[in-house]
Design a protein around this motif. Structure first.
Motif, PDB file in Angstrom:
ATOM      1  N   SER A   1       2.983  -0.867  -9.435  1.00 12.12           N
ATOM      2  CA  SER A   1       1.670  -1.133 -10.140  1.00 12.12           C
ATOM      3  C   SER A   1       0.688  -1.079  -9.070  1.00 12.12           C
ATOM      4  O   SER A   1      -0.421  -0.439  -9.493  1.00 12.12           O
ATOM      5  N   VAL A   2       0.519  -1.878  -7.911  1.00 12.11           N
ATOM      6  CA  VAL A   2      -0.321  -1.961  -7.075  1.00 12.11           C
ATOM      7  C   VAL A   2      -0.575  -0.636  -6.483  1.00 12.11           C
ATOM      8  O   VAL A   2      -1.808  -0.162  -6.430  1.00 12.11           O
ATOM      9  N   LEU A   3       0.180   0.303  -5.925  1.00 11.39           N
ATOM     10  CA  LEU A   3       0.173   1.452  -5.465  1.00 11.39           C
ATOM     11  C   LEU A   3      -0.429   2.485  -6.448  1.00 11.39           C
ATOM     12  O   LEU A   3      -1.375   3.392  -6.224  1.00 11.39           O
ATOM     13  N   THR A   4       0.042   2.355  -7.730  1.00  8.89           N
ATOM     14  CA  THR A   4      -0.544   3.374  -8.873  1.00  8.89           C
ATOM     15  C   THR A   4      -2.100   2.912  -8.951  1.00  8.89           C
ATOM     16  O   THR A   4      -2.943   3.771  -8.972  1.00  8.89           O
ATOM     17  N   CYS A   5      -2.458   1.743  -9.165  1.00 11.88           N
ATOM     18  CA  CYS A   5      -3.735   1.329  -9.348  1.00 11.88           C
ATOM     19  C   CYS A   5      -4.769   1.723  -8.119  1.00 11.88           C
ATOM     20  O   CYS A   5      -5.716   1.951  -8.308  1.00 11.88           O
ATOM     21  N   TYR A   6      -4.229   1.506  -6.915  1.00 12.57           N
ATOM     22  CA  TYR A   6      -4.720   1.992  -5.812  1.00 12.57           C
ATOM     23  C   TYR A   6      -5.235   3.394  -5.709  1.00 12.57           C
ATOM     24  O   TYR A   6      -6.380   3.770  -5.549  1.00 12.57           O
ATOM     25  N   TYR A   7      -4.253   4.254  -6.057  1.00 11.42           N
ATOM     26  CA  TYR A   7      -4.695   5.557  -5.967  1.00 11.42           C
ATOM     27  C   TYR A   7      -5.433   6.138  -7.216  1.00 11.42           C
ATOM     28  O   TYR A   7      -6.601   6.931  -7.052  1.00 11.42           O
ATOM     29  N   GLU A   8      -5.479   5.337  -8.384  1.00  8.22           N
ATOM     30  CA  GLU A   8      -6.339   5.895  -9.495  1.00  8.22           C
ATOM     31  C   GLU A   8      -7.461   5.442  -9.712  1.00  8.22           C
ATOM     32  O   GLU A   8      -8.580   5.908 -10.439  1.00  8.22           O
ATOM     33  N   TYR A   9      -7.769   4.237  -8.851  1.00  8.32           N
ATOM     34  CA  TYR A   9      -9.013   3.415  -8.910  1.00  8.32           C
ATOM     35  C   TYR A   9      -9.508   3.064  -7.637  1.00  8.32           C
ATOM     36  O   TYR A   9     -10.803   3.348  -7.414  1.00  8.32           O
ATOM     37  N   VAL A  10      -8.795   2.305  -7.121  1.00  7.42           N
ATOM     38  CA  VAL A  10      -9.289   1.889  -5.546  1.00  7.42           C
ATOM     39  C   VAL A  10      -9.823   2.961  -4.745  1.00  7.42           C
ATOM     40  O   VAL A  10     -10.939   2.828  -3.908  1.00  7.42           O
ATOM     41  N   TRP A  11      -9.012   3.926  -4.610  1.00  5.53           N
ATOM     42  CA  TRP A  11      -9.520   5.112  -3.679  1.00  5.53           C
ATOM     43  C   TRP A  11     -10.281   5.539  -3.997  1.00  5.53           C
ATOM     44  O   TRP A  11     -11.236   5.790  -2.971  1.00  5.53           O
ATOM     45  N   MET A  12     -10.646   6.054  -5.173  1.00  6.74           N
ATOM     46  CA  MET A  12     -12.107   6.566  -5.496  1.00  6.74           C
ATOM     47  C   MET A  12     -13.564   5.652  -5.333  1.00  6.74           C
ATOM     48  O   MET A  12     -14.471   5.967  -4.521  1.00  6.74           O
ATOM     49  N   VAL A  13     -13.268   4.369  -5.401  1.00  8.59           N
ATOM     50  CA  VAL A  13     -14.452   3.486  -5.069  1.00  8.59           C
ATOM     51  C   VAL A  13     -14.613   3.330  -3.740  1.00  8.59           C
ATOM     52  O   VAL A  13     -15.717   3.308  -3.209  1.00  8.59           O
ATOM     53  N   LEU A  14     -13.369   3.378  -2.715  1.00  4.63           N
ATOM     54  CA  LEU A  14     -13.696   3.263  -1.352  1.00  4.63           C
ATOM     55  C   LEU A  14     -14.198   4.407  -0.752  1.00  4.63           C
ATOM     56  O   LEU A  14     -15.143   4.644   0.031  1.00  4.63           O
ATOM     57  N   GLN A  15     -14.008   5.824  -1.712  1.00  4.83           N
ATOM     58  CA  GLN A  15     -14.828   7.113  -1.159  1.00  4.83           C
ATOM     59  C   GLN A  15     -16.296   6.874  -1.628  1.00  4.83           C
ATOM     60  O   GLN A  15     -16.953   7.314  -0.777  1.00  4.83           O
ATOM     61  N   ARG A  16     -16.482   6.307  -2.488  1.00  2.00           N
ATOM     62  CA  ARG A  16     -18.163   6.249  -3.148  1.00  2.00           C
ATOM     63  C   ARG A  16     -18.661   5.240  -2.331  1.00  2.00           C
ATOM     64  O   ARG A  16     -19.819   5.505  -1.725  1.00  2.00           O
ATOM     65  N   LEU A  17     -18.238   4.075  -1.830  1.00  5.74           N
ATOM     66  CA  LEU A  17     -18.705   3.237  -1.014  1.00  5.74           C
ATOM     67  C   LEU A  17     -19.037   3.898   0.309  1.00  5.74           C
ATOM     68  O   LEU A  17     -20.104   3.700   1.140  1.00  5.74           O
ATOM     69  N   SER A  18     -18.126   4.756   0.724  1.00 10.58           N
ATOM     70  CA  SER A  18     -18.347   5.532   2.025  1.00 10.58           C
ATOM     71  C   SER A  18     -19.202   6.794   2.071  1.00 10.58           C
ATOM     72  O   SER A  18     -19.546   7.416   3.080  1.00 10.58           O
ATOM     73  N   GLY A  19     -19.696   7.048   0.771  1.00 13.57           N
ATOM     74  CA  GLY A  19     -20.874   8.162   0.686  1.00 13.57           C
ATOM     75  C   GLY A  19     -20.112   9.524   0.154  1.00 13.57           C
ATOM     76  O   GLY A  19     -21.043  10.207  -0.009  1.00 13.57           O
ATOM     77  N   THR A  20     -19.113   9.409  -0.352  1.00 11.58           N
ATOM     78  CA  THR A  20     -18.440  10.668  -0.871  1.00 11.58           C
ATOM     79  C   THR A  20     -18.103  10.601  -2.309  1.00 11.58           C
ATOM     80  O   THR A  20     -18.136   9.483  -2.779  1.00 11.58           O
ATOM     81  N   GLU A  21     -18.005  11.599  -2.990  1.00 16.95           N
ATOM     82  CA  GLU A  21     -17.544  11.866  -4.306  1.00 16.95           C
ATOM     83  C   GLU A  21     -16.380  12.442  -4.479  1.00 16.95           C
ATOM     84  O   GLU A  21     -15.876  12.854  -5.450  1.00 16.95           O
TER      85      GLU A  21
END
Length: 396
Positions: free
Chosen positions: A298-318
């Motif tokens: 569950s942790v890794l699924t949520c990381y890839y589906e939600y956290v990964w995108m948020v980290l990209q947005r914080l870093s300036g990418t879409e």
């Protein structure tokens, strides 16, 4: 409880790039420019030979007749040579083309006898083998615009136009807070009722995979006061907090309560999905907090589906995970009307769900290269049906 699409929209509405910071260009690979960047000089900064050969004035050459070679210009020579009319100058790749010349013939298409040069290049044109000053870019021109992801080529290009520092969106500083009295460090003997803790190791590896290295791990007992204190301290220094475990509704699940105590505004808690139904997301100013479930899958699924995108947005990418449509290799029967993410193997336009889909199982995830997203309503997906597939950024 909300749906997956609504959760994604909430993330997009509440996450913006971190403010730009100055960084040495050689440390900025993988970062995104926060402002337009301009060339500090012409590139090339002078008319430059692109070959080892001989420089001469094209119109001063008489076809079939030899030219006298007088002088030599190696790369990096700071002297100033002016070629005499009708004469050639020995020159090397990268060297400044002498005044009075406009063309370079490569040495492979010449023959030299003493000081006399014979040219055997019928296709040579005026200006041949000469890189003109400013041909790549002129001083003051836009080199790379804001929003550009800096690749190794981008780093080289900016360095080549004289840029030493760049203004970039930094990668976020991340805290991983692991909760659970039952957890033991790998390598230590297990006591009755204990299991080995793997979520922090897994998350750090996943973060490192995308260039996120500013990561600290904190271990906290299932205690409201201690968890609140840890979150409070992490909010002082980190942009992102990832909590694992303690996010459900049990007597020892304190994540939501502790986050609220620390001034975190809850944006959502619990999604219509499996695995990862208890997922929590909150914000405090520009900081983001995820309460991830405790089960590793569950942790890794949520990381890839939600956290990964948020980290990209914080870093300036879409950027998002690569999404494709694929043919399902076997029939899947869902037991509920929730969005389901299945660990899968994708190749050649076909995807096959792997064995071992339970949220505590990581063995199947260790060989997966994608997540198969099955929508909420349908209860059965037939073999041969087209489904959504999210490709994982894995080394395969």
């Amino acid at each position: 409880m909300i749906g997956v699409e609504e959760a994604l929209n909430i993330l997009e509405d509440n996450v913006t790039p971190l403010p730009g910071v100055q960084m040495d260009v050689d440390r900025a690979v993988g970062c995104v420019l926060a402002e337009d960047t301009y060339a500090t000089c012409d590139i090339p900064p002078f008319n430059q030979s692109s070959m080892d050969g001989y420089a001469f004035a094209f119109n001063s050459r008489i076809k079939g007749e030899a030219m006298e070679v007088k002088g030599e210009v190696p790369a990096g020579d700071s002297g100033s040579i002016r070629a005499e009319t009708g004469k050639a100058v020995r020159i090397f790749t990268g060297a400044r083309v002498p005044e009075g010349t406009d063309t370079v013939v490569m040495q492979e298409k010449t023959r030299q006898q003493g000081d006399l040069l014979y040219i055997a290049d019928e296709g040579l044109q005026p200006g041949g083998n000469v890189r003109q000053q400013g041909e790549e870019i002129r001083k003051g021109e836009l080199a790379l615009p804001a929003g550009t992801l800096l690749t190794p080529a981008g780093i080289g290009f900016l360095s080549g136009v004289g840029i030493r520092e760049v203004n970039v969106h930094p990668r976020p500083s991340i805290a991983i807070i692991v909760t659970g009295n039952e957890l033991q460090k790998p390598g230590e003997p297990l006591k009755p009722g204990q299991i080995y803790e793997s979520n922090s190791f897994m998350l750090r590896a996943a973060l490192s995979e995308t260039g996120m290295h500013d990561v600290m791990v904190y271990t906290v007992e299932d205690n409201l006061e201690k968890l609140s204190a840890t979150i409070h301290e992490c909010l002082k220094v980190h942009h992102v907090i990832l909590l694992t475990g303690g996010v459900s509704v049990g007597d020892y699940d304190f994540v939501v309560q502790a986050a609220t105590r620390c001034g975190v505004t809850r944006k959502f808690h619990k999604l219509r999905q499996r695995p990862g139904k208890p997922l929590y997301f909150g914000t405090k100013e520009q900081q983001v907090i995820f309460g991830l479930p405790g089960n590793p899958s569950s942790v890794l699924t949520c990381y890839y589906e939600y956290v990964w995108m948020v980290l990209q947005r914080l870093s300036g990418t879409e950027r998002e995970l690569t999404r494709v449509r694929a043919t399902l290799g076997t029939t899947v029967n869902k037991k509920n009307t929730l969005t389901q993410f299945l660990k899968g193997s994708y190749a050649g336009g076909q995807v096959i769900p792997l064995q071992g889909q339970e949220s505590f199982r990581l063995r199947s995830f260790a060989t997966a290269n994608c997540l198969i997203r099955l929508g909420e309503e349908a209860r059965m997906y037939e073999e041969g049906e087209t489904v959504d597939v999210h490709l994982l950024p894995v080394y395969r």
